[in-house]
Enzyme design. Structure first.
Site, short mmCIF file in Angstrom:
data_model
loop_
_atom_site.label_atom_id
_atom_site.label_comp_id
_atom_site.label_asym_id
_atom_site.label_seq_id
_atom_site.Cartn_x
_atom_site.Cartn_y
_atom_site.Cartn_z
N HIS A 247 21.99 15.67 -8.21
CA HIS A 247 21.61 15.02 -6.95
C HIS A 247 22.61 13.96 -6.49
O HIS A 247 22.50 13.44 -5.39
CB HIS A 247 20.24 14.35 -7.10
CG HIS A 247 20.28 13.08 -7.89
ND1 HIS A 247 20.30 13.07 -9.26
CD2 HIS A 247 20.35 11.79 -7.50
CE1 HIS A 247 20.37 11.84 -9.69
NE2 HIS A 247 20.41 11.03 -8.65
C1 UD1 Z 1 18.43 7.51 -4.97
C2 UD1 Z 1 19.26 6.47 -5.75
C3 UD1 Z 1 19.84 7.12 -7.00
C4 UD1 Z 1 18.77 7.80 -7.81
C5 UD1 Z 1 18.04 8.80 -6.92
C6 UD1 Z 1 16.94 9.54 -7.63
C7 UD1 Z 1 20.36 4.77 -4.37
C8 UD1 Z 1 21.67 4.31 -3.85
N1 UD1 Z 1 20.37 5.99 -4.96
O1 UD1 Z 1 19.32 8.52 -4.52
O2 UD1 Z 1 20.46 6.12 -7.78
O3 UD1 Z 1 19.36 8.45 -8.92
O4 UD1 Z 1 17.46 8.07 -5.84
O5 UD1 Z 1 16.41 10.49 -6.76
O6 UD1 Z 1 19.39 4.07 -4.25
N2 UD1 Z 1 14.57 12.39 0.59
C9 UD1 Z 1 13.46 13.13 0.85
N3 UD1 Z 1 12.28 12.69 0.35
C10 UD1 Z 1 12.17 11.56 -0.39
C11 UD1 Z 1 13.32 10.81 -0.63
C12 UD1 Z 1 14.51 11.24 -0.14
O7 UD1 Z 1 13.51 14.15 1.50
O8 UD1 Z 1 11.06 11.21 -0.82
C13 UD1 Z 1 15.87 12.87 1.11
C14 UD1 Z 1 16.24 12.22 2.40
O9 UD1 Z 1 16.79 13.18 3.21
C15 UD1 Z 1 17.30 11.21 2.01
C16 UD1 Z 1 17.93 11.87 0.78
O10 UD1 Z 1 16.88 12.59 0.16
O11 UD1 Z 1 18.21 10.97 3.02
C17 UD1 Z 1 18.48 10.89 -0.19
O12 UD1 Z 1 17.51 9.88 -0.54
P1 UD1 Z 1 17.99 8.40 -0.90
O13 UD1 Z 1 16.86 7.58 -1.32
O14 UD1 Z 1 18.85 7.88 0.20
O15 UD1 Z 1 18.98 8.63 -2.11
P2 UD1 Z 1 18.89 9.56 -3.39
O16 UD1 Z 1 19.98 10.56 -3.28
O17 UD1 Z 1 17.52 10.09 -3.66
#
Ligand code: UD1
Length: 443
Positions: A247
């Site tokens: 991820h």
């Molecule tokens: C975040 C953390 C990372 C952790 C990871 C676990 C930061 C900088 N990164 O990364 O350290 O390892 O979480 O998952 O804080 N999304 C959904 N549903 C959700 C959450 C996210 O669809 O419930 C999608 C959204 O499109 C979003 C993307 O996932 O833009 C990324 O989510 P985000 O929280 O920005 O970062 P992660 O890649 O999950």
């Protein structure tokens, strides 16, 4: 100046993203256990002051889907958040700023003695930063900031998590460290020794607590991996399989890197099925890049989008993100785990499962020292080599110091004693099971 009012201690814990939930759960469990001990300890002595901890759980909403957040509250027996900031996704700046704006209001309203932040996600830094700059009165008093999982360093500042770790550590008052390298890194950065406590790993507290319960998961059955084992009362898989998680933005946002990694899994996927619970970010990229998973396990450009969860795609089985107990069950019985996650490197260490980390560096070197984890980078051949070595080699079995299931308990013990040391309340009046102090303070 930190707050030092006498009376009951008020602790506010922040969670936001998936890896926070299993790190916070043992802290909340330790608060509940502490309160129960107090109530029992003062039973029949109503004249005595009963100073139970008041706890507030704040969810920033960084992760919001049922599969990324809601199911973890059920699996980990977490209470419903007292306050939900409903922040959601966005760029780093937008997400961090939104959390900061909303958390500031909460902090000014609640005025906790201590704010506990865990891990290295944007929610961690946002809430620590807000707390460090807030004054509750003209004396400049503010909450104590406690960072759980402090001191880890990948020495790679291109990782957003590394920036979050460094900044959070340097605005925190109490740094709770999981492994020796964390102590050393903080010392090297000039953090005063009296702020640092080597308490162990709350994520491992959760793993040890839920390991047996995870055996009741039906995930192996759902994947068609279960044979006689289940019928005999266990969850032993009759099918040999590997588990994959990807991820990290640096791995999945770049089409070339993502393809290299998948090509590195080709051999593995012809040898055994590879279960791939797909993170939302990764799912989006798979769709965007138009990847289809061929029978050899490699991803290639294809007109069709990758279909929904649970479908066989040759050697790689794509599923939706899994809940805590299902994933733990899958990890426990896997022949091998390939990952770019930080926490999974630690969990496989305790489970004794060989792990190949598709990253150039790790902020958790103890997992490599203990022999279960190997760093493969993201080049195809290096990944293939690492997989071969890990499948053919002997399993490491070292247990890192203090990864014994009591980190949450140690943290609460320190917070409580520190609070009452600054007030007129005698800490000798706090009942506890056995003295913990001294075994985990920074040497
Ligand atoms: C975040 C953390 C990372 C952790 C990871 C676990 C930061 C900088 N990164 O990364 O350290 O390892 O979480 O998952 O804080 N999304 C959904 N549903 C959700 C959450 C996210 O669809 O419930 C999608 C959204 O499109 C979003 C993307 O996932 O833009 C990324 O989510 P985000 O929280 O920005 O970062 P992660 O890649 O999950």
């Amino acid at each position: 100046m930190e707050r030092s009012e006498a009376g009951a201690i008020k602790i506010l814990t922040v969670v936001g993203a998936r890896p926070n939930f299993m790190k916070a759960a043992p802290i909340i469990a330790a608060i509940n256990a502490h309160n129960e001990r107090l109530v029992t300890g003062y039973a029949g002595r109503p004249e005595s002051r009963v100073e139970t901890i008041r706890h507030i759980l704040v969810h920033t909403g960084q992760h919001y889907d049922e599969v990324m957040s809601g199911s973890f509250f059920n699996d980990l027996n977490l209470p419903k958040p007292d306050i939900h900031l409903g922040t959601g996704s966005g760029s780093h700046a937008t997400q961090t700023a939104e959390i900061m704006k909303k958390f500031e209001e909460v902090l000014l309203g609640e005025k906790p003695d201590t704010v506990v932040v865990v891990g290295d996600v944007n929610s961690t830094l946002a809430c620590a930063l807000v707390t460090s700059k807030i004054s509750f009165d003209s004396d400049g008093s503010r909450s104590v900031i406690a960072h759980v999982e402090a001191g880890l360093r990948s020495f790679d500042r291109s990782m957003p998590e590394e920036v979050n770790r460094i900044l959070t550590d340097h605005v925190s008052d109490l740094l709770f460290v999981t492994e020796e390298s964390g102590l050393q890194n903080l010392r090297n950065e000039g953090v005063p020794a009296d702020k640092i406590h080597f308490v162990g790993n709350t994520m491992i507290d959760s793993l040890l607590h839920f390991k047996e319960k995870a055996e009741a998961s039906t995930i192996l059955e759902k994947l068609g991996f279960l044979g006689q084992g289940r019928k005999n009362g266990g969850a032993n898989s009759s099918t040999r399989y590997a588990l994959l998680t990807l991820h990290r933005a640096s791995n999945v946002d770049n089409r070339g890197v993502f393809l290299n990694i998948m090509a590195g899994l080709e051999e593995l996927a012809t040898d055994c099925p590879v279960v791939f619970p797909v993170h939302p970010r990764t799912r989006r990229r798979i769709t965007e890049f138009g990847f289809e998973f061929s029978s050899s396990g490699s991803a290639r450009k294809h007109k069709e989008n990758v279909p929904g969860s649970g479908n066989w795609r040759g050697g790689i089985i794509l599923t939706d993100p899994l809940g805590y107990l299902d994933f733990l069950c899958l990890m426990k019985h896997a022949a091998l785990v390939v990952t770019d996650s930080g926490g999974i490197q630690e969990e496989t260490t305790i489970l004794g499962i060989p792990c190949v980390t598709v990253r150039e560096n790790t902020e958790r070197p103890i997992t490599v020292e203990c022999g279960t984890n190997t760093m493969a980078g993201t080049k195809t051949d290096a990944i293939k080599d690492a997989i071969r070595r890990q499948l053919g080699g002997t399993r490491g079995n070292g247990v890192p110091k203090n990864w014994d299931g009591r980190a949450g308990e140690r943290i609460i013990d320190i917070l409580v004693r520190r609070h009452y040391k600054k007030t007129s309340f005698r800490s000798s009046r706090i009942p506890h099971t056995e003295p913990l102090e001294g075994r985990y303070a920074c040497p």
